[in-house]
Design a protein around this motif. Sequence first.
Motif, PDB file in Angstrom:
ATOM      1  N   ARG A 188       5.754  24.649 -50.682  1.00  0.00           N
ATOM      2  CA  ARG A 188       4.514  23.900 -50.458  1.00  0.00           C
ATOM      3  C   ARG A 188       4.742  22.390 -50.523  1.00  0.00           C
ATOM      4  N   GLY A 189       5.993  21.965 -50.598  1.00  0.00           N
ATOM      5  CA  GLY A 189       6.298  20.541 -50.642  1.00  0.00           C
ATOM      6  C   GLY A 189       6.084  19.899 -51.994  1.00  0.00           C
ATOM      7  N   ILE A 190       6.075  20.697 -53.049  1.00  0.00           N
ATOM      8  CA  ILE A 190       5.876  20.207 -54.415  1.00  0.00           C
ATOM      9  C   ILE A 190       7.219  20.124 -55.135  1.00  0.00           C
ATOM     10  N   LYS A 191       7.498  19.002 -55.790  1.00  0.00           N
ATOM     11  CA  LYS A 191       8.738  18.831 -56.551  1.00  0.00           C
ATOM     12  C   LYS A 191       8.634  19.536 -57.906  1.00  0.00           C
ATOM     13  N   THR A 192       9.779  19.737 -58.535  1.00  0.00           N
ATOM     14  CA  THR A 192       9.812  20.449 -59.816  1.00  0.00           C
ATOM     15  C   THR A 192      10.555  19.644 -60.875  1.00  0.00           C
ATOM     16  N   VAL A 193      10.074  19.763 -62.119  1.00  0.00           N
ATOM     17  CA  VAL A 193      10.604  18.994 -63.245  1.00  0.00           C
ATOM     18  C   VAL A 193      10.858  19.930 -64.422  1.00  0.00           C
ATOM     19  N   ALA A 194      12.028  19.834 -65.025  1.00  0.00           N
ATOM     20  CA  ALA A 194      12.339  20.573 -66.250  1.00  0.00           C
ATOM     21  C   ALA A 194      12.351  19.607 -67.422  1.00  0.00           C
TER      22      ALA A 194
END
Length: 282
Positions: free
Chosen positions: A125-131
């Motif tokens: 969906r074009g969303i970035k991810t962060v841990a």
Amino acid sequence: MLAPEGQRGFCFVRQNVGGEMVLTTYGRSTGFCVDPIEKKPLNHFLPGTAVLSFGTAGCNLGCKFCQNWESSKSRAVDRASETADPATIAEAAVQLECHSVAFTYNDPVIWAEYAIDTARACHERGIKTVAVTAGYITPEARGSFYEFMDAANVDLKAFSEDFYHRLSYAHLQPVLDSLEWLKRETNVWFEITNLIIPRENDAEDEIRRMCDWLLEHVGDEVPVHFTAFHPDFRMLDHEPTPLDTLLMAYKTPRRRASSTCTWVTYTIRSITVLIAGPATCC
């Protein structure tokens, strides 16, 4: 070594079922919140944008100073009450106009399957991810986990084995290995947080040695956040971090490398305030 049938690991969320350690909290969360990305904290990743944050129950460390202990130290059945599949989380991020989703509140490495599946759905969906992580992960697991992360904030809790062993039931070297690996082997943008606790990891010499190691092994372009401790969980007998200590820490790496990005953040009743640091220019 595998836990006996039916028993759970130290993190509590993995259980031996039929000879396999399975994740018991997949699709279950302790709650969701829309935050500014700077609260993670990340100051050089999508600055000024919103991030959808969520976590689950359990943790693979035993920090006596944990500020999220009500979820990280709880039993899964007590706290992981909200349900959401990966596609639903990605859709929620889109609807809430969040540019990223953060796996936080407890370490996502212990619920990696859920985090990875959610990251896949977010990327579609074009969303970035962060841990948001303590960096306490085996070399064998690093690649498959960080393959799906766009950014991370790694909590370097101290720069002594004694601190990690005594206050976190863990070890320092695996965290250092993760930081060096992230820098050399991945394209993941990461920043580092060091929570300064009075009488435990606030000695100027320790902070200097930590900064020297970071400059040598991850370079002077990885931001470092020095944050203030407040009494919590099993360390109610320690005073909050004095402002002077934070400012001392802030100045230490800047004396050693002029381009180093450092910030001091002070948390007052869960409100994080930036009190020193350069402007963010990405």
